[in-house]
Scaffold this motif. Structure first.
Motif, PDB file in Angstrom:
ATOM      1  N   ALA A  69      89.265  -0.313  -5.852  1.00  0.00           N
ATOM      2  CA  ALA A  69      88.881  -1.319  -6.848  1.00  0.00           C
ATOM      3  C   ALA A  69      88.239  -2.539  -6.197  1.00  0.00           C
ATOM      4  N   TRP A  70      87.383  -3.192  -6.969  1.00  0.00           N
ATOM      5  CA  TRP A  70      86.819  -4.492  -6.592  1.00  0.00           C
ATOM      6  C   TRP A  70      87.263  -5.489  -7.648  1.00  0.00           C
ATOM      7  N   TYR A  71      87.633  -6.689  -7.203  1.00  0.00           N
ATOM      8  CA  TYR A  71      88.090  -7.734  -8.109  1.00  0.00           C
ATOM      9  C   TYR A  71      87.171  -8.940  -8.005  1.00  0.00           C
ATOM     10  N   TYR A  72      86.692  -9.393  -9.156  1.00  0.00           N
ATOM     11  CA  TYR A  72      85.877 -10.603  -9.247  1.00  0.00           C
ATOM     12  C   TYR A  72      86.735 -11.644  -9.956  1.00  0.00           C
ATOM     13  N   ALA A  94      88.105  -6.356 -13.020  1.00  0.00           N
ATOM     14  CA  ALA A  94      88.510  -5.287 -12.104  1.00  0.00           C
ATOM     15  C   ALA A  94      87.609  -4.085 -12.345  1.00  0.00           C
ATOM     16  N   VAL A  95      86.890  -3.677 -11.297  1.00  0.00           N
ATOM     17  CA  VAL A  95      86.062  -2.479 -11.359  1.00  0.00           C
ATOM     18  C   VAL A  95      86.763  -1.433 -10.496  1.00  0.00           C
ATOM     19  N   SER A  96      87.277  -0.370 -11.130  1.00  0.00           N
ATOM     20  CA  SER A  96      88.017   0.676 -10.421  1.00  0.00           C
ATOM     21  C   SER A  96      87.076   1.816 -10.057  1.00  0.00           C
ATOM     22  N   PHE A  97      87.336   2.424  -8.900  1.00  0.00           N
ATOM     23  CA  PHE A  97      86.543   3.549  -8.426  1.00  0.00           C
ATOM     24  C   PHE A  97      87.449   4.751  -8.231  1.00  0.00           C
TER      25      PHE A  97
END
Length: 152
Positions: A69-72, A94-97
């Motif tokens: 995940a990436w968190y902004y 939260a962009v989950s991969f």
């Protein structure tokens, strides 16, 4: 000698203006969270990490990037006079991969949601838990002999 009434009124007006301006809030913005229109360009199940980085950019700090995940994070703070800064707004995107690096999910949380997000799940298990620094120092007395220092 008396001051003219106009000078006194001007001095009072200036003092009042300075006093009121000192109480006006100061707003500060920290971080970045993509807007809904920017997020709408990301296609779940299709886009990769590289595509997300190209469309909205990577998170501002490397601590906000993990494999899954990436968190902004964007925050807005208000400071009034001498008081401590107060957090008035926070957005977390939260962009989950998935395992292949494809976008699996996109979620937006606000401060009102009350969700706690673990940005780092690493746990360090050390063997000195509960032992004070002094005890560690004193515990080493007697664990060596003079021959170690003299090269014997």
């Amino acid at each position: 000698m008396q001051q003219p009434a106009g000078v006194v009124k001007l001095a009072l007006a200036v003092a009042l203006a300075l006093g009121l301006s000192a109480c006006s809030p100061i707003y500060r913005n920290h971080g970045y969270a993509p807007t809904e229109s920017e997020l709408s360009e990301i296609v779940v199940g299709i886009d990769s990490r590289d595509a997300v980085a190209e469309l909205v950019g990577p998170p501002a700090t490397s601590g906000m990037m993990r494999d899954d995940a990436w968190y902004y994070v964007a925050s807005r703070w208000r400071t009034v006079a001498y008081r401590a800064p107060e957090l008035i707004e926070r957005q977390v995107v939260a962009v989950s991969f998935d395992d292949d690096g494809t976008v699996a999910n996109i979620e937006r949380y606000a401060m009102e949601d009350g969700r706690v997000i673990a940005l780092n799940r690493r746990v360090t298990d050390d063997n000195v838990a509960g032992i004070s620094f002094i005890r560690q120092l004193l515990g080493n007395i007697g664990n060596f002999d003079a021959g170690q220092f003299l090269g014997e």
